[in-house]
Design an enzyme around this catalytic site. Structure first.
Site, PDB file in Angstrom:
ATOM      1  N   CYS A 240       0.853  -1.188   0.000  1.00  0.00           N
ATOM      2  CA  CYS A 240       0.000   0.000   0.000  1.00  0.00           C
ATOM      3  C   CYS A 240       0.890   1.240   0.000  1.00  0.00           C
ATOM      4  CB  CYS A 240      -0.913   0.002   1.225  1.00  0.00           C
ATOM      5  SG  CYS A 240      -1.837   1.549   1.411  1.00  0.00           S
ATOM      6  N   CYS A 265      -4.656   0.431   0.081  1.00  0.00           N
ATOM      7  CA  CYS A 265      -5.545  -0.530   0.735  1.00  0.00           C
ATOM      8  C   CYS A 265      -6.973  -0.288   0.278  1.00  0.00           C
ATOM      9  CB  CYS A 265      -5.527  -0.358   2.253  1.00  0.00           C
ATOM     10  SG  CYS A 265      -4.020  -0.893   3.043  1.00  0.00           S
ATOM     11  N   CYS A 271      -6.420   0.948   6.554  1.00  0.00           N
ATOM     12  CA  CYS A 271      -5.336   1.844   6.135  1.00  0.00           C
ATOM     13  C   CYS A 271      -5.224   3.020   7.113  1.00  0.00           C
ATOM     14  CB  CYS A 271      -5.619   2.332   4.721  1.00  0.00           C
ATOM     15  SG  CYS A 271      -4.177   2.997   3.883  1.00  0.00           S
TER      16      CYS A 271
END
Lengths: 293, 194
Positions: A240, A265, A271
């Site tokens: 990510c 994400c 996230c």
């Protein structure tokens, strides 16, 4: 409290009883699709009406509701469904997976492991895993009755014969409780293993197709495969850009008109929580990070 | 003039609360849960009454055992739920028995191969839940195995359950009731003594 002039959680009591009876039968026969008299909801079929009807039949004033759309809490669909239940049932809503008692989802299972105190409600567009292979409902129903899933195995085999691997990356069929082949809804195959023996109750509602089905806690959910071609959950081989996670499901986002791309994400709560804890990805500080906060 | 006992004080919220307990009981077989149930006309147990108030209406035919077929119980069920009370157990979506031995086990609908959901739910009133004969349960909703103790199961229940489980996915789903407590044995649960 709830909206004046409307019943608690929008649906009338007779409708809720009908849905509740279907839900109990669905739980008693894991993976089997129970027909139900799906109602018109104040948004179009295809926008989560099945999931909403299930949520409306289950939700109580003490529940805390989270709604996600492709993992995100902040898309139009998720926001409007969350607001709908805040208005009609007066429930508290949240974006935090761990705080929710009911999570209605379109096409994802949260990254945070679910607990026995949570119910996951899936919005399902096509509940029949065999429908693309056999258009007749009478035939697919008989196939489920006889546990005749040869057609599905032929489809998977043909994938391997043509492409060298099973090419399904989402809505990957599963065998529930060793008996019924079930559509997990269009979740990425990455999420399939999370269904297996999950401590949470999983309920599925298909509004347009008028079907309800369920997977009780601790139930075997096996992704179909062959001994020499085992199941591989699919995921982008990246980290990510915002939080650096390598173990979460990623969306590829086009960020400019010069071919710039960023993997982030799909689960916005996951996230955000990671970034709050100090995790940083290669593109930390990107404007996208602000969108969910 | 007879007076009718009240049903749920606030039907939407009370039915929701009762349903969540039922859903939880069905999703976690063998777990004993309590329902907030208004007093039902005896011999209908309060939890059995709450199940009827939560799930039964004009769309569901219900069967009552002879002990429950009193004018008070029938009037209460008809007034609060609008359900049809049928004589033939085969037609019933819900079967209630105050005397567990009176449940017509082999006459209840098990659904069809194509529609196993079109089957009966049998509500047995038993003497006690959490004490008595230990039943060993395995299946969906149970992490490994669990034990449910029941006092007052009818003779032949275990053998009937074995046949019921063999017919899966057809079958009858069971809710055991004692006063305000419930425990469920959906058809997917394998039951043995011990």
């Amino acid at each position: 409290m709830s909206l004046p002039g409307y019943n608690f959680a929008y649906l009338d009591e007779q409708t809720k009883r009908m849905i509740r009876r279907a839900l109990l039968k669905a739980v008693a026969i894991p993976g089997y699709q129970v027909p139900f008299a799906s109602r018109e909801m104040p948004l179009a079929y295809g926008w989560g009406t099945g999931g909403m009807q299930v949520t409306a039949a289950v939700i109580g004033p003490h529940d805390v509701l989270k709604v996600i759309d492709q993992g995100a809490d902040d898309t139009t669909n998720a926001v409007s469904i969350r607001r709908f239940f805040a208005l009609t049932a007066g429930v508290r809503t949240t974006e935090r997976t761990a705080e929710a008692t009911i999570i209605q989802t379109r096409h994802r299972i949260p990254e945070t492991p679910l607990t026995a105190a949570q119910i996951l409600v899936y919005q399902v567009p096509q509940p029949e895993p065999l429908r693309k292979l056999e258009p007749r409902e009478t035939e697919t129903r008989r196939m489920h009755a006889l546990a005749d899933y040869g057609l599905m195995h032929v489809k998977l085999y043909e994938d391997i014969a043509r492409h060298g691997r099973i090419t399904l990356s989402y809505d990957y069929p599963v065998l529930v409780n060793g008996r019924h082949v079930m559509a997990p809804s269009p979740i990425p195959s990455f999420d399939n293993p999370k269904m297996h023996r999950s401590p949470a109750l999983q309920l599925f509602g298909a509004g347009r197709e008028k079907r309800i089905y369920a997977v009780p806690p601790y139930t075997s959910v096996e992704s179909l495969a062959f001994e020499d071609h085992p199941f591989h959950p699919w995921k982008a081989n990246e980290a990510c850009g915002l939080c650096g996670a390598t173990d979460s499901y990623l969306d590829e986002v086009v960020v400019d008109d010069r071919g710039g791309r960023l993997f982030v994400c799909s689960d916005t709560d996951h996230c955000t929580t990671r970034r709050a804890a100090g995790h940083r990805g290669a593109a930390a500080g990107h404007a996208l990070a602000g969108a969910g906060e | 003039m007879t007076t009718l006992a009240p049903g749920f004080a606030d039907p939407p919220l009370a039915a929701q609360a009762a349903f969540r307990r039922l859903l939880d009981a069905m999703a976690r077989p063998g777990t004993v849960l309590s329902l907030e149930a208004p007093p039902a006309p005896p011999p209908l147990a309060p939890a059995a009454g709450a199940i009827a108030l939560t799930l039964c209406d004009a769309d569901t035919a219900i069967w009552l055992d002879p002990a429950l077929r009193t004018p008070e119980v029938i009037a209460w069920l008809r007034f609060h739920t609008g359900c049809r009370v049928v004589q033939a157990a085969e037609e019933a979506a819900f079967a209630f028995a105050a005397q567990a031995t009176a449940m017509p086990l082999d006459r209840l609908s098990t659904g069809s191969d194509e529609f196993p959901d079109r089957s009966a739910t049998a509500v047995f009133q038993v003497a006690r839940l959490g004490a008595g004969t230990p039943l060993r349960l395995t299946g969906p909703g149970i992490e490994t195995t669990t034990t449910l103790r029941v006092e007052g199961l009818p003779p032949g229940f275990i053998e009937w359950r074995r046949r019921n489980h063999t017919a899966y996915p057809r079958g009858v789903d069971v809710v055991l009731v004692a006063a305000t407590s419930i425990a469920a044995l959906p058809r997917s649960t394998a039951v043995t003594v011990g």
